[in-house]
Every structure is written in C-alpha cells, then in structure tokens.
Scaffold this active site. Structure first.
Site, PDB file in Angstrom:
ATOM      1  N   GLY A  37       0.808  -1.209   0.000  1.00  0.00           N
ATOM      2  CA  GLY A  37       0.000   0.000   0.000  1.00  0.00           C
ATOM      3  C   GLY A  37       0.843   1.260   0.000  1.00  0.00           C
ATOM      4  N   LEU A  39       0.547   3.696  -2.070  1.00  0.00           N
ATOM      5  CA  LEU A  39       0.967   3.575  -3.465  1.00  0.00           C
ATOM      6  C   LEU A  39       1.470   4.897  -4.029  1.00  0.00           C
ATOM      7  CD1 LEU A  39      -1.935   1.317  -4.808  1.00  0.00           C
ATOM      8  CD2 LEU A  39       0.247   0.628  -3.788  1.00  0.00           C
ATOM      9  N   GLY A  42       5.733   4.537  -8.681  1.00  0.00           N
ATOM     10  CA  GLY A  42       6.486   3.299  -8.870  1.00  0.00           C
ATOM     11  C   GLY A  42       5.568   2.091  -8.871  1.00  0.00           C
ATOM     12  N   HIS A  43       4.644   2.040  -7.907  1.00  0.00           N
ATOM     13  CA  HIS A  43       3.671   0.945  -7.886  1.00  0.00           C
ATOM     14  C   HIS A  43       2.799   0.972  -9.142  1.00  0.00           C
ATOM     15  CE1 HIS A  43       4.272   1.604  -3.421  1.00  0.00           C
ATOM     16  NE2 HIS A  43       4.502   0.312  -3.519  1.00  0.00           N
ATOM     17  N   GLN A  67       8.049  -9.126   8.028  1.00  0.00           N
ATOM     18  CA  GLN A  67       9.275  -8.632   7.389  1.00  0.00           C
ATOM     19  C   GLN A  67       9.828  -7.383   8.069  1.00  0.00           C
ATOM     20  OE1 GLN A  67       7.090  -8.076   3.560  1.00  0.00           O
ATOM     21  NE2 GLN A  67       8.332  -6.215   3.345  1.00  0.00           N
ATOM     22  N   LYS A 155      13.674  -1.506  -7.502  1.00  0.00           N
ATOM     23  CA  LYS A 155      14.267  -0.689  -6.443  1.00  0.00           C
ATOM     24  C   LYS A 155      14.674  -1.566  -5.265  1.00  0.00           C
ATOM     25  CE  LYS A 155      12.276   1.831  -3.277  1.00  0.00           C
ATOM     26  NZ  LYS A 155      13.115   1.542  -2.074  1.00  0.00           N
ATOM     27  N   ASP A 156      13.826  -2.514  -4.918  1.00  0.00           N
ATOM     28  CA  ASP A 156      14.167  -3.507  -3.900  1.00  0.00           C
ATOM     29  C   ASP A 156      14.861  -4.672  -4.604  1.00  0.00           C
ATOM     30  OD1 ASP A 156      12.878  -2.370  -1.412  1.00  0.00           O
ATOM     31  OD2 ASP A 156      11.173  -2.393  -2.772  1.00  0.00           O
ATOM     32  N   GLN A 159      15.482  -7.998  -2.739  1.00  0.00           N
ATOM     33  CA  GLN A 159      14.186  -8.646  -2.545  1.00  0.00           C
ATOM     34  C   GLN A 159      13.733  -9.332  -3.825  1.00  0.00           C
ATOM     35  OE1 GLN A 159      10.615  -6.758  -0.495  1.00  0.00           O
ATOM     36  NE2 GLN A 159      10.007  -6.504  -2.614  1.00  0.00           N
ATOM     37  N   ARG A 193       8.487   5.306   1.849  1.00  0.00           N
ATOM     38  CA  ARG A 193       9.132   5.911   3.021  1.00  0.00           C
ATOM     39  C   ARG A 193       9.595   7.348   2.769  1.00  0.00           C
ATOM     40  NH1 ARG A 193      10.634   0.311   3.822  1.00  0.00           N
ATOM     41  NH2 ARG A 193      10.029  -0.343   5.934  1.00  0.00           N
TER      42      ARG A 193
END
Length: 287
Positions: A37, A39, A42-43, A67, A155-156, A159, A193
């Site tokens: 969420g 958002l 990028g999302h 996480q 970006k992650d 992950q 963030r």
C-alpha cells in the site's frame, strides 16, 4: 488522470483463491502486483506492466508484519487504503486483495520460507528475518491468488532476487516480472518511506542517487577496479551531512556477492539513513 470505477475489494483467502481460479479457468490471464500500500508512481508502473500483459489485474495490499524487525517502522508504516483504491481505480484495476493480519497468519502459524545465499549479504545481516518474512508472504500470496504473472520493482533489488530464487527453487508456476526503478525528476527513487523525509532531508537523500551516477560514470570512463569505485561512493556519502551509510557495494547481479574487479555487468547497491529514514537504491552498471 480521471477517476475510474473502484476495484472489487476481497479480504479473505478463500474468496481471492476462488476469484482468481475462476478467471484462469475461463481462459483469462491474471497479473498480480503485491504491495504494502501507500501507493505511488512506482507501484503504478507495475500495475501498468501487469495491465499490458493481463486480462485482469489483481493488486494485493498488505503491510506484512513478519518482514519488519522489532525496532523498525511497522506501526507507523503509512496505511492509505482509501487513497490507494482511488488510485487503482484510475488504472482500471479489477480486484484488490486486502487481508487483515489474522487472515494471513492464523493462530499457530509456524512455517516460514528461508532463501539462503542471496539473503545472506547486504540487507540480510542488517535486517535479520526480513527476507524470511518477504519470501513467506509472497509464497502465500502466490498460493492464494494463483496468477499467471507477478510484478515486482527493481528498487528492492535484493528482494527481487530472493523472490525469483524462491519461485525457481520451489517450482512455483508464476512468471516473475521485474520492472525498472521509477524516479522523481531529480533522481530520487520513489519509495513509500519518502513521506518521512523533511524538505532538508529530501535534498540530502539525493546524494544516494548522485553516488550511483558517479559509479556509473567511473565505469563508463573505463574504471574496472570495483574497490576504488566503492571507496569513491562511500567517500561521497560519508561527506554528506545527515547521512549515515550502512553499505555501498558493487556486486554480481545474480549472486549479490561483492566484486573486486568489473569484468561484466554489476549492480551498485546503497543503504543509508537520512535522518531517521532508511533508504535503499541501486543501479545496474554495464562496462
């Protein structure tokens, strides 16, 4: 961008499984975009990629508690479901899966997915258990919403490598699609963030992108000594007030092991705290 019809919101695992299974049985291609969420563009780029390749797009919104470490920002992580649904309506997303924690982790839940190797470096030692939580919740989402394809942002980067490894190792029948980083006009990587940053911190955060650009420039000019490039990146970040560097590494794009000499494509990865906000960024370097 004009508002569209809000997506259907499903909150239980049995309902989302039935909905996606029926779509698949009807011959529809289903694209899944897992998110937490809050958002941003990028999302929405992931949603757009899913839209191009799918008949029906499912977006999951779940702030996954497993996480987050004990001193991380789970309790204050931005939760903006109503706004998120409005945004997804503009993208013509058909279904949102928004479960409560009790639905994803029922009483007595005691199983976790551990992806070694790519989890053991960079973020791994700094955030113990983080990738276990990521791999576990993503596998659960893949099982609950058995889509044709799933979309993740680069970006992650670590992950994304963990999820790709897990999917391959466990023979999960979903096509994992990795999509480019989306940046603000000044280069800052979009992140949920970023809302934590003050105006001054927002400017300081640009140093992460500048150090990646510096590394890319060094490689473009023919520098192949990765140790020198990493030292230069770290120096730039260390000299910027208000930034506490956690790592700046050049690594193999597949294994994420640090490289000393550049003989092919490598990935530059950074994690740093700007004020109280932890940011990560990366850039692929092609000699």
């Amino acid at each position: 961008m004009s508002a569209g019809k809000q997506p259907q919101v499903i909150s239980t695992g049995s309902e989302i499984y039935t909905a996606v299974s029926q779509l698949r049985q009807a011959g529809k291609r289903v694209g899944l975009v897992p998110t937490m969420g809050a958002l941003h563009a990028g999302h929405l780029s992931l949603v757009a990629a899913a839209r191009r390749n799918s008949d029906v797009v499912v977006v999951s919104i779940f702030v996954n508690p497993t996480q987050f470490g004990p001193h991380e920002d789970f309790s204050k992580y931005p939760r903006t479901l109503d706004r998120d649904l409005d945004l997804l309506g503009t993208q013509n997303v058909e279904i949102v899966f928004a479960p409560l924690p009790d639905e994803m982790y029922r009483a007595g839940h005691s199983t976790a997915v551990e992806v070694s190797s790519v989890s053991d470096v960079l973020e791994g030692p700094l955030r113990p258990g983080h990738f276990r939580g990521v791999a576990t919740v993503v596998l659960k989402l893949f099982n609950l919403a058995p889509a044709n394809s799933a979309y993740f942002g680069l970006k992650d980067y670590q992950q994304a490598m963990v999820i790709r490894q897990m999917t391959s190792d466990l023979n999960v029948p979903v096509d994992v699609q990795l999509c480019p980083i989306v940046r603000e006009p000044d280069g800052l990587a979009m992140s949920s963030r970023n809302v934590y940053l003050s105006r001054e911190e927002r400017q300081r955060a640009l140093t992460l992108y500048r150090s990646l650009q510096q590394a890319a420039g060094d490689v473009a000019r023919g520098e192949r000594d990765a140790v020198k490039i990493m030292a230069s990146m770290r120096r730039m970040l260390a000299e910027s007030p208000g930034i506490v560097l956690e790592y700046a590494e050049l690594a193999d794009p597949q294994t994420l092991q640090t490289v000393e000499q550049i003989s092919g494509p490598c990935i530059a990865l950074i994690a740093a705290r700007v004020g109280k906000t932890r940011l990560i960024d990366n850039q692929l370097l092609n000699p």
